[in-house]
Design a protein around this motif. Sequence first.
Motif, PDB file in Angstrom:
ATOM      1  N   UNK A 189      82.792  86.612 106.279  1.00 56.42           N
ATOM      2  CA  UNK A 189      81.666  86.385 107.375  1.00 56.42           C
ATOM      3  C   UNK A 189      82.773  86.020 107.586  1.00 56.42           C
ATOM      4  N   UNK A 190      81.942  86.400 109.187  1.00 57.47           N
ATOM      5  CA  UNK A 190      82.583  85.746 110.334  1.00 57.47           C
ATOM      6  C   UNK A 190      81.678  84.125 110.620  1.00 57.47           C
ATOM      7  N   UNK A 191      82.647  83.205 110.883  1.00 60.00           N
ATOM      8  CA  UNK A 191      82.465  81.922 110.902  1.00 60.00           C
ATOM      9  C   UNK A 191      83.613  81.261 112.226  1.00 60.00           C
ATOM     10  N   UNK A 192      82.538  80.034 112.902  1.00 60.54           N
ATOM     11  CA  UNK A 192      83.761  79.475 113.611  1.00 60.54           C
ATOM     12  C   UNK A 192      84.690  78.905 112.811  1.00 60.54           C
ATOM     13  N   UNK A 193      85.382  78.484 113.321  1.00 53.97           N
ATOM     14  CA  UNK A 193      87.248  77.553 112.756  1.00 53.97           C
ATOM     15  C   UNK A 193      88.080  77.386 113.546  1.00 53.97           C
ATOM     16  N   UNK A 194      89.067  76.339 112.537  1.00 55.90           N
ATOM     17  CA  UNK A 194      90.362  75.799 113.295  1.00 55.90           C
ATOM     18  C   UNK A 194      90.809  76.147 112.280  1.00 55.90           C
ATOM     19  N   UNK A 195      92.632  76.291 112.661  1.00 59.22           N
ATOM     20  CA  UNK A 195      93.575  77.104 112.455  1.00 59.22           C
ATOM     21  C   UNK A 195      94.822  76.327 112.658  1.00 59.22           C
ATOM     22  N   UNK A 196      95.558  76.048 111.999  1.00 58.14           N
ATOM     23  CA  UNK A 196      96.648  75.263 112.477  1.00 58.14           C
ATOM     24  C   UNK A 196      98.290  76.201 111.556  1.00 58.14           C
ATOM     25  N   UNK A 197      99.277  76.244 112.075  1.00 59.05           N
ATOM     26  CA  UNK A 197     100.093  77.164 111.872  1.00 59.05           C
ATOM     27  C   UNK A 197     101.626  75.804 112.231  1.00 59.05           C
ATOM     28  N   UNK A 198     102.318  75.833 110.469  1.00 61.45           N
ATOM     29  CA  UNK A 198     103.594  74.945 111.271  1.00 61.45           C
ATOM     30  C   UNK A 198     104.323  75.996 110.388  1.00 61.45           C
ATOM     31  N   UNK A 199     105.369  76.064 110.757  1.00 66.26           N
ATOM     32  CA  UNK A 199     107.228  76.866 111.162  1.00 66.26           C
ATOM     33  C   UNK A 199     107.895  75.891 110.926  1.00 66.26           C
ATOM     34  N   UNK A 200     109.362  76.056 109.332  1.00 66.52           N
ATOM     35  CA  UNK A 200     109.601  74.579 108.792  1.00 66.52           C
ATOM     36  C   UNK A 200     110.841  75.385 109.773  1.00 66.52           C
ATOM     37  N   UNK A 201     111.196  75.742 109.819  1.00 71.19           N
ATOM     38  CA  UNK A 201     112.746  76.504 110.518  1.00 71.19           C
ATOM     39  C   UNK A 201     112.756  75.713 112.313  1.00 71.19           C
TER      40      UNK A 201
END
Length: 70
Positions: free
Chosen positions: A58-70
């Motif tokens: 399904x389509x929804x509004x959302x938040x996301x976060x990405x962490x690159x440990x390098x």
Amino acid sequence: VWNAGTSQYEITISGVSYSTNMSTIVTPIAVGAPRIGGASSVGTDLAVAFFNTSSTKVQVSFHFAVYDPQ
């Protein structure tokens, strides 16, 4: 960007080649019904999909976060 063919969002992060080695969190914005989200990759883009309780994408509004440990 919503990809109707795969029923998922595909997100290009400028200057980043996304991989599943990165830590990612996705959360829907208050939709009133349970939604289960997940992240994967399509090439070097982040792919995000959400499912309802019937396992339908399904389509929804959302938040996301990405962490690159390098």
